[in-house]
Design a protein around this motif. Structure first.
Motif, PDB file in Angstrom:
ATOM      1  N   VAL A 182     -15.844   2.217  53.241  1.00  0.00           N
ATOM      2  CA  VAL A 182     -17.097   2.121  53.998  1.00  0.00           C
ATOM      3  C   VAL A 182     -16.838   1.298  55.251  1.00  0.00           C
ATOM      4  CG1 VAL A 182     -19.483   1.264  53.970  1.00  0.00           C
ATOM      5  CG2 VAL A 182     -18.506   2.295  51.906  1.00  0.00           C
ATOM      6  N   LEU A 183     -17.313   1.782  56.376  1.00  0.00           N
ATOM      7  CA  LEU A 183     -17.173   1.065  57.644  1.00  0.00           C
ATOM      8  C   LEU A 183     -18.557   0.745  58.176  1.00  0.00           C
ATOM      9  CD1 LEU A 183     -15.485   0.002  60.036  1.00  0.00           C
ATOM     10  CD2 LEU A 183     -15.617   2.300  61.019  1.00  0.00           C
ATOM     11  N   ASP A 184     -18.865  -0.555  58.257  1.00  0.00           N
ATOM     12  CA  ASP A 184     -20.173  -1.013  58.752  1.00  0.00           C
ATOM     13  C   ASP A 184     -21.318  -0.321  58.013  1.00  0.00           C
ATOM     14  OD1 ASP A 184     -18.850  -2.623  60.616  1.00  0.00           O
ATOM     15  OD2 ASP A 184     -18.809  -1.023  62.106  1.00  0.00           O
ATOM     16  N   GLY A 185     -21.163  -0.191  56.695  1.00  0.00           N
ATOM     17  CA  GLY A 185     -22.199   0.413  55.871  1.00  0.00           C
ATOM     18  C   GLY A 185     -22.185   1.932  55.831  1.00  0.00           C
ATOM     19  N   ARG A 186     -21.251   2.558  56.563  1.00  0.00           N
ATOM     20  CA  ARG A 186     -21.191   4.025  56.631  1.00  0.00           C
ATOM     21  C   ARG A 186     -19.976   4.524  55.856  1.00  0.00           C
ATOM     22  NH1 ARG A 186     -18.223   7.154  59.985  1.00  0.00           N
ATOM     23  NH2 ARG A 186     -17.712   5.335  61.275  1.00  0.00           N
ATOM     24  N   PRO A 187     -20.177   5.399  54.846  1.00  0.00           N
ATOM     25  CA  PRO A 187     -19.037   5.923  54.086  1.00  0.00           C
ATOM     26  C   PRO A 187     -18.084   6.702  54.987  1.00  0.00           C
ATOM     27  CG  PRO A 187     -21.120   6.378  52.967  1.00  0.00           C
ATOM     28  CD  PRO A 187     -21.469   5.895  54.338  1.00  0.00           C
ATOM     29  N   LEU A 188     -16.792   6.536  54.749  1.00  0.00           N
ATOM     30  CA  LEU A 188     -15.774   7.259  55.500  1.00  0.00           C
ATOM     31  C   LEU A 188     -15.281   8.447  54.688  1.00  0.00           C
ATOM     32  CD1 LEU A 188     -13.640   4.261  56.860  1.00  0.00           C
ATOM     33  CD2 LEU A 188     -15.284   5.655  58.142  1.00  0.00           C
ATOM     34  N   ASP A 189     -15.148   9.585  55.330  1.00  0.00           N
ATOM     35  CA  ASP A 189     -14.636  10.789  54.681  1.00  0.00           C
ATOM     36  C   ASP A 189     -13.130  10.856  54.930  1.00  0.00           C
ATOM     37  OD1 ASP A 189     -14.291  13.212  53.460  1.00  0.00           O
ATOM     38  OD2 ASP A 189     -15.141  14.396  55.103  1.00  0.00           O
ATOM     39  N   LEU A 190     -12.346  10.371  53.965  1.00  0.00           N
ATOM     40  CA  LEU A 190     -10.900  10.276  54.131  1.00  0.00           C
ATOM     41  C   LEU A 190     -10.182  11.237  53.201  1.00  0.00           C
ATOM     42  CD1 LEU A 190     -10.501   6.370  54.174  1.00  0.00           C
ATOM     43  CD2 LEU A 190     -10.816   7.906  56.127  1.00  0.00           C
ATOM     44  N   THR A 191      -9.052  11.758  53.666  1.00  0.00           N
ATOM     45  CA  THR A 191      -8.194  12.527  52.783  1.00  0.00           C
ATOM     46  C   THR A 191      -7.494  11.570  51.821  1.00  0.00           C
ATOM     47  OG1 THR A 191      -6.241  12.359  54.191  1.00  0.00           O
ATOM     48  CG2 THR A 191      -7.778  14.173  54.644  1.00  0.00           C
ATOM     49  N   ARG A 192      -6.851  12.126  50.814  1.00  0.00           N
ATOM     50  CA  ARG A 192      -6.166  11.281  49.820  1.00  0.00           C
ATOM     51  C   ARG A 192      -5.127  10.383  50.488  1.00  0.00           C
ATOM     52  NH1 ARG A 192      -2.137  13.329  44.926  1.00  0.00           N
ATOM     53  NH2 ARG A 192      -1.425  11.250  44.336  1.00  0.00           N
ATOM     54  N   ARG A 193      -4.318  10.974  51.381  1.00  0.00           N
ATOM     55  CA  ARG A 193      -3.249  10.197  52.000  1.00  0.00           C
ATOM     56  C   ARG A 193      -3.807   9.178  52.989  1.00  0.00           C
ATOM     57  NH1 ARG A 193       1.210  10.139  49.322  1.00  0.00           N
ATOM     58  NH2 ARG A 193       1.692  12.343  49.561  1.00  0.00           N
TER      59      ARG A 193
ATOM     60  N   PHE B 162      -6.646   7.650  52.693  1.00  0.00           N
ATOM     61  CA  PHE B 162      -7.155   6.542  51.884  1.00  0.00           C
ATOM     62  C   PHE B 162      -6.009   5.680  51.363  1.00  0.00           C
ATOM     63  CE2 PHE B 162      -8.404   4.385  48.051  1.00  0.00           C
ATOM     64  CZ  PHE B 162      -9.665   3.883  48.370  1.00  0.00           C
ATOM     65  N   ASP B 163      -4.941   6.317  50.879  1.00  0.00           N
ATOM     66  CA  ASP B 163      -3.800   5.564  50.357  1.00  0.00           C
ATOM     67  C   ASP B 163      -3.214   4.648  51.429  1.00  0.00           C
ATOM     68  OD1 ASP B 163      -4.091   6.831  47.936  1.00  0.00           O
ATOM     69  OD2 ASP B 163      -2.480   8.279  48.268  1.00  0.00           O
ATOM     70  N   LEU B 164      -3.086   5.166  52.642  1.00  0.00           N
ATOM     71  CA  LEU B 164      -2.526   4.377  53.740  1.00  0.00           C
ATOM     72  C   LEU B 164      -3.438   3.213  54.093  1.00  0.00           C
ATOM     73  CD1 LEU B 164      -0.551   3.841  56.038  1.00  0.00           C
ATOM     74  CD2 LEU B 164      -1.706   5.640  57.357  1.00  0.00           C
ATOM     75  N   LEU B 165      -4.725   3.476  54.198  1.00  0.00           N
ATOM     76  CA  LEU B 165      -5.673   2.425  54.562  1.00  0.00           C
ATOM     77  C   LEU B 165      -5.750   1.347  53.477  1.00  0.00           C
ATOM     78  CD1 LEU B 165      -7.704   1.630  56.768  1.00  0.00           C
ATOM     79  CD2 LEU B 165      -9.465   2.839  55.457  1.00  0.00           C
ATOM     80  N   ALA B 166      -5.780   1.768  52.212  1.00  0.00           N
ATOM     81  CA  ALA B 166      -5.851   0.807  51.108  1.00  0.00           C
ATOM     82  C   ALA B 166      -4.587  -0.039  51.032  1.00  0.00           C
ATOM     83  CB  ALA B 166      -6.092   1.542  49.790  1.00  0.00           C
ATOM     84  N   PHE B 167      -3.435   0.591  51.277  1.00  0.00           N
ATOM     85  CA  PHE B 167      -2.171  -0.148  51.242  1.00  0.00           C
ATOM     86  C   PHE B 167      -2.154  -1.239  52.308  1.00  0.00           C
ATOM     87  CE2 PHE B 167       2.297  -0.471  52.770  1.00  0.00           C
ATOM     88  CZ  PHE B 167       2.810  -1.127  51.660  1.00  0.00           C
ATOM     89  N   LEU B 168      -2.582  -0.905  53.516  1.00  0.00           N
ATOM     90  CA  LEU B 168      -2.617  -1.899  54.587  1.00  0.00           C
ATOM     91  C   LEU B 168      -3.672  -2.972  54.312  1.00  0.00           C
ATOM     92  CD1 LEU B 168      -2.309   0.516  57.650  1.00  0.00           C
ATOM     93  CD2 LEU B 168      -0.533  -1.012  56.763  1.00  0.00           C
ATOM     94  N   ALA B 169      -4.791  -2.578  53.689  1.00  0.00           N
ATOM     95  CA  ALA B 169      -5.879  -3.524  53.428  1.00  0.00           C
ATOM     96  C   ALA B 169      -5.498  -4.567  52.383  1.00  0.00           C
ATOM     97  CB  ALA B 169      -7.127  -2.771  52.969  1.00  0.00           C
ATOM     98  N   ARG B 170      -4.511  -4.258  51.552  1.00  0.00           N
ATOM     99  CA  ARG B 170      -4.070  -5.243  50.563  1.00  0.00           C
ATOM    100  C   ARG B 170      -3.248  -6.350  51.213  1.00  0.00           C
ATOM    101  NH1 ARG B 170      -3.130  -0.248  47.415  1.00  0.00           N
ATOM    102  NH2 ARG B 170      -4.833  -0.098  45.913  1.00  0.00           N
ATOM    103  N   ARG B 171      -2.871  -6.153  52.485  1.00  0.00           N
ATOM    104  CA  ARG B 171      -2.094  -7.170  53.199  1.00  0.00           C
ATOM    105  C   ARG B 171      -2.696  -7.377  54.584  1.00  0.00           C
ATOM    106  NH1 ARG B 171       4.047  -5.214  52.443  1.00  0.00           N
ATOM    107  NH2 ARG B 171       4.444  -7.221  53.402  1.00  0.00           N
ATOM    108  N   PRO B 172      -3.953  -7.768  54.651  1.00  0.00           N
ATOM    109  CA  PRO B 172      -4.621  -7.897  55.947  1.00  0.00           C
ATOM    110  C   PRO B 172      -3.953  -8.947  56.824  1.00  0.00           C
ATOM    111  CG  PRO B 172      -5.904  -8.989  54.235  1.00  0.00           C
ATOM    112  CD  PRO B 172      -4.813  -8.226  53.541  1.00  0.00           C
ATOM    113  N   GLY B 173      -3.818  -8.613  58.098  1.00  0.00           N
ATOM    114  CA  GLY B 173      -3.226  -9.548  59.039  1.00  0.00           C
ATOM    115  C   GLY B 173      -1.716  -9.575  59.029  1.00  0.00           C
ATOM    116  N   VAL B 174      -1.082  -8.784  58.161  1.00  0.00           N
ATOM    117  CA  VAL B 174       0.384  -8.765  58.041  1.00  0.00           C
ATOM    118  C   VAL B 174       0.917  -7.487  58.690  1.00  0.00           C
ATOM    119  CG1 VAL B 174       2.326  -8.693  56.436  1.00  0.00           C
ATOM    120  CG2 VAL B 174       0.325 -10.100  55.916  1.00  0.00           C
ATOM    121  N   VAL B 175       1.940  -7.629  59.520  1.00  0.00           N
ATOM    122  CA  VAL B 175       2.581  -6.458  60.111  1.00  0.00           C
ATOM    123  C   VAL B 175       3.486  -5.827  59.046  1.00  0.00           C
ATOM    124  CG1 VAL B 175       4.094  -5.580  61.921  1.00  0.00           C
ATOM    125  CG2 VAL B 175       2.519  -7.465  62.418  1.00  0.00           C
TER     126      VAL B 175
END
Length: 233
Positions: free
Chosen positions: A142-153, A155-168
């Motif tokens: 969800v972005l600013d209260g709005r659901p995002l329509d993501l493909t499986r990959r 979502f996987d990419l976004l979730a992976f990066l979100a587990r390490r916020p602020g890290v390159v």
């Protein structure tokens, strides 16, 4: 869950199974990285290989026990009974000999967590980065209260990066963890980043969340603009 495994193929298989069963997963390939993760980030359970490149897993186990009581399951090809007994006495909560199935691992994890009074079922943990909220178990973003329509990959990419916020995160690591590939694929990553940016309402030259550090990797963080070394048009 923290996976400590230096073999990229075994690590990818473990990550894939744990993610598919609803767990949030981080992974490292050395004992030093594992100790850093346990000390600085924390986790609910450690899956520990013994044949690590920098330090034997048995020594890593002792160091982990010096930091925390987090449950540790040893997963290794070593099947010597004396060593199994020694590691259990040194603080391991369970011991699995490779090869084993994902279902076998899940059953052992559930049993360990039950013994320790934790819930056997994974608890939904929402990852929050600015106005971006990601629920790995429900596979919802969800972005600013709005659901995002993501493909499986996506979502996987976004979730992976979100587990390490602020890290390159290096591109090689992204490729290994999200695509389970050990080489190539830069164009694939770029394409998915482009699609994600479009859905997040940003561009590479004006990033809101996805920041590309030239020659290094990608950082997910809610900031006003790119930092030093990050790409701008």
């Amino acid at each position: 869950m923290l996976v400590v495994e230096d073999d990229p193929f075994v690590r990818s298989a473990l990550i894939r199974h744990l993610t598919d069963t609803g767990h949030a997963v981080r992974s490292v390939g050395t004992a030093l990285e594992a100790l850093r993760e346990v000390a600085q980030v924390g986790c609910d359970l450690v899956i520990l290989d013994l044949g690590l490149p920098d330090l034997d897993g048995s020594e890593a186990l002792k160091m982990i026990r010096g930091l925390t009581d987090v449950p540790v399951i040893i997963c290794t090809a070593r099947d010597d009974e004396a060593e199994i007994v020694r590691l259990l006495n040194d603080g391991a909560d369970d011991y699995l000999v490779k090869p084993f199935s994902g279902e076998h691992l899940s059953a052992r994890m559930a049993a360990v967590l039950r013994r320790l009074g934790s819930a056997a079922a994974p608890v939904s943990q929402v990852l929050q980065v600015g106005g971006l909220a990601i629920d790995p178990q429900r596979r919802e973003a969800v972005l600013d209260g709005r659901p995002l329509d993501l493909t499986r990959r996506e979502f996987d990419l976004l979730a992976f990066l979100a587990r390490r916020p602020g890290v390159v995160v290096p591109r090689k690591e992204i490729l290994a963890e999200v695509w389970q590939q050990t080489y190539g694929g830069d164009q694939t990553i770029d394409v998915h980043l482009s699609w994600l940016r479009r859905k997040l309402g940003e561009t590479a030259s004006n990033p809101r969340y996805l920041h590309t550090v030239r020659g290094v990797g990608v950082r997910l963080e809610a900031v006003d603009g790119p930092g030093p070394g990050e790409r701008r048009a």
